[in-house]
Every structure is written in structure tokens, then in C-alpha cells.
Design a protein around this motif. Structure first.
Motif, PDB file in Angstrom:
ATOM      1  N   ILE A   1      -9.766  -7.577   4.403  1.00 34.82           N
ATOM      2  CA  ILE A   1     -10.245  -6.256   4.858  1.00 34.82           C
ATOM      3  C   ILE A   1      -9.609  -5.210   3.958  1.00 34.82           C
ATOM      4  O   ILE A   1      -8.385  -5.210   3.772  1.00 34.82           O
ATOM      5  CB  ILE A   1      -9.905  -6.066   6.344  1.00 34.82           C
ATOM      6  N   GLU A   2     -10.441  -4.349   3.350  1.00 31.45           N
ATOM      7  CA  GLU A   2      -9.918  -3.531   2.254  1.00 31.45           C
ATOM      8  C   GLU A   2     -10.545  -2.139   2.135  1.00 31.45           C
ATOM      9  O   GLU A   2     -11.478  -1.937   1.370  1.00 31.45           O
ATOM     10  CB  GLU A   2     -10.088  -4.276   0.925  1.00 31.45           C
ATOM     11  N   PRO A   3      -9.999  -1.184   2.893  1.00 29.50           N
ATOM     12  CA  PRO A   3     -10.482   0.188   2.721  1.00 29.50           C
ATOM     13  C   PRO A   3     -10.292   0.689   1.282  1.00 29.50           C
ATOM     14  O   PRO A   3      -9.208   0.543   0.715  1.00 29.50           O
ATOM     15  CB  PRO A   3      -9.609   0.997   3.693  1.00 29.50           C
TER      16      PRO A   3
ATOM     17  N   GLY B   1      -5.642 -16.203  -1.621  1.00 28.09           N
ATOM     18  CA  GLY B   1      -5.075 -15.101  -0.822  1.00 28.09           C
ATOM     19  C   GLY B   1      -5.290 -13.808  -1.587  1.00 28.09           C
ATOM     20  O   GLY B   1      -5.097 -13.764  -2.802  1.00 28.09           O
ATOM     21  N   ASP B   2      -5.668 -12.749  -0.883  1.00 27.80           N
ATOM     22  CA  ASP B   2      -6.116 -11.514  -1.542  1.00 27.80           C
ATOM     23  C   ASP B   2      -5.475 -10.308  -0.844  1.00 27.80           C
ATOM     24  O   ASP B   2      -5.513 -10.214   0.386  1.00 27.80           O
ATOM     25  CB  ASP B   2      -7.650 -11.453  -1.402  1.00 27.80           C
ATOM     26  N   ALA B   3      -4.910  -9.407  -1.640  1.00 24.55           N
ATOM     27  CA  ALA B   3      -4.369  -8.165  -1.070  1.00 24.55           C
ATOM     28  C   ALA B   3      -4.371  -7.078  -2.134  1.00 24.55           C
ATOM     29  O   ALA B   3      -4.389  -7.370  -3.333  1.00 24.55           O
ATOM     30  CB  ALA B   3      -2.955  -8.374  -0.527  1.00 24.55           C
ATOM     31  N   ALA B   4      -4.334  -5.835  -1.689  1.00 22.69           N
ATOM     32  CA  ALA B   4      -4.239  -4.684  -2.602  1.00 22.69           C
ATOM     33  C   ALA B   4      -3.262  -3.666  -2.008  1.00 22.69           C
ATOM     34  O   ALA B   4      -3.133  -3.552  -0.787  1.00 22.69           O
ATOM     35  CB  ALA B   4      -5.611  -4.044  -2.794  1.00 22.69           C
TER      36      ALA B   4
ATOM     37  N   TYR C   1      -6.308  -0.331  -0.084  1.00 21.02           N
ATOM     38  CA  TYR C   1      -5.296  -1.103   0.653  1.00 21.02           C
ATOM     39  C   TYR C   1      -5.994  -2.306   1.276  1.00 21.02           C
ATOM     40  O   TYR C   1      -7.046  -2.168   1.897  1.00 21.02           O
ATOM     41  CB  TYR C   1      -4.635  -0.250   1.743  1.00 21.02           C
ATOM     42  N   GLU C   2      -5.401  -3.474   1.099  1.00 22.30           N
ATOM     43  CA  GLU C   2      -6.077  -4.703   1.544  1.00 22.30           C
ATOM     44  C   GLU C   2      -5.076  -5.756   1.977  1.00 22.30           C
ATOM     45  O   GLU C   2      -4.013  -5.893   1.375  1.00 22.30           O
ATOM     46  CB  GLU C   2      -6.896  -5.268   0.365  1.00 22.30           C
ATOM     47  N   ASN C   3      -5.445  -6.490   3.014  1.00 20.48           N
ATOM     48  CA  ASN C   3      -4.726  -7.705   3.379  1.00 20.48           C
ATOM     49  C   ASN C   3      -5.714  -8.789   3.780  1.00 20.48           C
ATOM     50  O   ASN C   3      -6.818  -8.489   4.246  1.00 20.48           O
ATOM     51  CB  ASN C   3      -3.796  -7.462   4.577  1.00 20.48           C
TER      52      ASN C   3
ATOM     53  N   ILE D   1      -3.263  -1.579  -7.069  1.00 17.78           N
ATOM     54  CA  ILE D   1      -3.245  -2.926  -7.649  1.00 17.78           C
ATOM     55  C   ILE D   1      -3.912  -3.875  -6.657  1.00 17.78           C
ATOM     56  O   ILE D   1      -3.678  -3.793  -5.449  1.00 17.78           O
ATOM     57  CB  ILE D   1      -1.805  -3.386  -7.963  1.00 17.78           C
ATOM     58  N   ASP D   2      -4.753  -4.737  -7.184  1.00 22.33           N
ATOM     59  CA  ASP D   2      -5.477  -5.719  -6.369  1.00 22.33           C
ATOM     60  C   ASP D   2      -5.301  -7.068  -7.044  1.00 22.33           C
ATOM     61  O   ASP D   2      -5.521  -7.181  -8.254  1.00 22.33           O
ATOM     62  CB  ASP D   2      -6.965  -5.329  -6.325  1.00 22.33           C
ATOM     63  N   THR D   3      -4.862  -8.072  -6.283  1.00 24.12           N
ATOM     64  CA  THR D   3      -4.694  -9.378  -6.906  1.00 24.12           C
ATOM     65  C   THR D   3      -4.980 -10.510  -5.934  1.00 24.12           C
ATOM     66  O   THR D   3      -4.885 -10.331  -4.713  1.00 24.12           O
ATOM     67  CB  THR D   3      -3.286  -9.514  -7.535  1.00 24.12           C
TER      68      THR D   3
HETATM   69 MG    MG Z   1      -8.640  -7.903  -3.403  1.00 24.48          MG
END
Ligand code: MG
Length: 256
Positions: free
Chosen positions: A208-210, A112-115, A239-241, A101-103
Motif C-alpha cells: 500500500i503506497e500513497p 518485499g516492497d517499501a518506500a 510512503y509504502e509498506n 526511495i522505493d525498493t
Molecule cells: Mg515499491
């Protein structure tokens, strides 16, 4: 142009990124066999809005001819889907799935962005290893996200870590700067050469999102204009933060 955030802007970034973290905390409770990806989307949107943020992916226009606006608040990509999967009432999670999931949340003008990749119930050893390596690749990469280093130091570390575990990174999509815009400079590929690229400075905020594939790195785009899948049908994780470059270690803004 790479933007350096002011103290006040950093505070706003912290606030919106916390909402993203809280949204994942809520979503995680619902990752179970039987739930639809549409229901997950509704939960994410409700959580963000209750915390005063807007789901920034909803209605996002990539500005590419023939590609429709993104219709939902989260991207949900299951198993061989890499990124940008569209939530659906017909897509039901089942035991053993790996669900990325990416949002992105937007509040007071900042994104703000994370997965995360979640495992539904129990899955295979190899799938678990993929999810763990993808997450760890982020943490290995940000060891080099230090003021004075170059962005290529981070990219190179991620790429080599993934390769050393026998997996592939996606080449066509990458991490990015983030702030007033969802995607800002610099682009942050999951591979590259150490010592290259922009020099990191305090006040930069970066997503940063591998994106990692069990098999070959080749990908395909589905006809919906969004969903990216692996060409060889192998599994993929993400995976992202969003992080802040400081004088010392980076601050991870999308972890509580
Ligand atoms: Mg994202």
C-alpha cells in the motif's frame, strides 16, 4: 488473481520484508547533503545482498515497448520527482531536498516492497507537512485493511485523507498485491469508493503506497522512460509498506 499465502509463504514474506526494513535503516544513516544517489543505490544493494536477498528492481523489465530495463536496485526520486527516479553519479543530495526511495528485495522466491521519503537536513514547513501527510495516509488507510472489508475502503480513506490536507494523489500509479511476483492483484489505487473492490481475507499480502503531490495531480514521464515528475513542478512524497491481512489488525511486514 489475488493469492492467499500459506503459513510457510507468510514466513518467507516476513523474512524478505525484514530485509527491506533493514535496508532502509542503513540508507537513513547516509541521507546527508553531498551523497550521490548512485552511492545510495550501492549501499542498498550491498545491504540486501549481505542479508541474502537480491535487489528485485535491478534489471526489472516492465514489458513495455521502448522502456529499458530498470538499471538500479532502488528508485530515488527527489523533490518534484514522484517515483521511478534512476540513481546517478551526477545527482547529489542537498540541504532541504525531499528524497523518496522505493525498493524491492527478493529472497527464496518472495518479494518485499517499501518506500520512504527522507528529508535532507532541514526543509520548509510545507515540505515537512507533505512528507508527514503522505506517511499518515498509509496508516489511515490500513485502519480499514481488515478481513471482511473491501479494498475500496482502504483506497477511499487514503484519498480522502490526502485531499482533506489540501494535497493530491497520483492517479496513474497504484499499490498492488505482492508475493512471488513483485506486482500481483489486486491493484490498490490511492483513491476510490468505499465498499467496492475485492473483499480482504487473511493471508493476502499487499503493498500500500500513497504517492502524494503538493499541487495538482498531473504527472509527466521523462525521456529516460522511467522518471515520473509532477507537471506543475510541485513537490511529491511517497510512503509504502508491505502488509499482511490477518484475522485482526494488519501486520506491517516492512517495519522492524
Ligand atoms: Mg515499491
Amino acid at each position: 488473481m489475488v493469492t492467499i499465502k500459506s503459513k510457510k509463504e507468510i514466513e518467507l514474506m516476513r523474512k524478505v520484508c525484514k530485509i527491506v526494513a533493514l535496508t532502509y535503516q542503513e540508507l537513513e544513516k547516509h541521507i546527508k547533503p553531498g551523497i550521490t544517489t548512485y552511492e545510495l543505490d550501492q549501499i542498498a544493494e550491498k545491504t540486501m545482498r549481505s542479508l541474502g536477498a537480491i535487489p528485485a528492481e535491478k534489471g526489472y523489465n516492465p514489458g513495455i515497448k521502448g522502456v529499458p530495463k530498470f538499471p538500479a536496485s532502488i528508485c530515488v526520486s527527489i523533490n518534484d520527482e514522484v517515483i521511478h527516479g534512476i540513481p546517478s553519479k551526477h545527482r547529489v543530495l542537498k540541504e532541504g531536498d525531499i528524497v523518496s526511495i522505493d525498493t524491492v528485495a527478493l529472497k527464496e522466491g518472495f518479494n518485499g516492497d517499501a518506500a520512504r521519503t527522507f528529508i535532507v537536513g532541514e526543509t520548509t514547513k510545507e515540505n515537512k507537512r507533505l512528507v508527514e501527510v503522505t506517511k499518515q495516509a498509509f496508516f489511515e488507510g490500513i485502519k480499514y485493511a481488515i478481513s471482511g472489508n473491501r479494498i475500496g475502503d482502504v483506497c477511499h480513506t487514503i484519498g480522502e485523507f490526502v485531499r482533506s490536507h489540501g494535497f493530491s494523489v497520483v492517479k496513474e500509479f497504484q499499490g498492488h498485491g505482492i508475493g512471488k511476483a513483485m506486482h500481483e492483484d489486486p491493484g490498490i489505487p490511492n483513491y476510490g469508493k468505499a465498499g467496492r473492490g475485492i473483499r480482504l481475507e487473511p493471508g493476502m499480502t499487499l503493498a500500500i503506497e500513497p504517492m502524494v503531490i503538493q499541487g495538482k495531480s498531473n504527472i509527466l514521464q521523462l525521456e529516460d522512460g522511467w522518471t515520473i515528475v509532477t507537471e506543475d513542478g510541485s513537490m511529491s512524497a511517497h510512503y509504502e509498506n508491505t502488509i499482511l491481512i490477518t484475522e485482526k489488525e494488519p501486520e506491517i511486514l516492512t517495519i522492524l
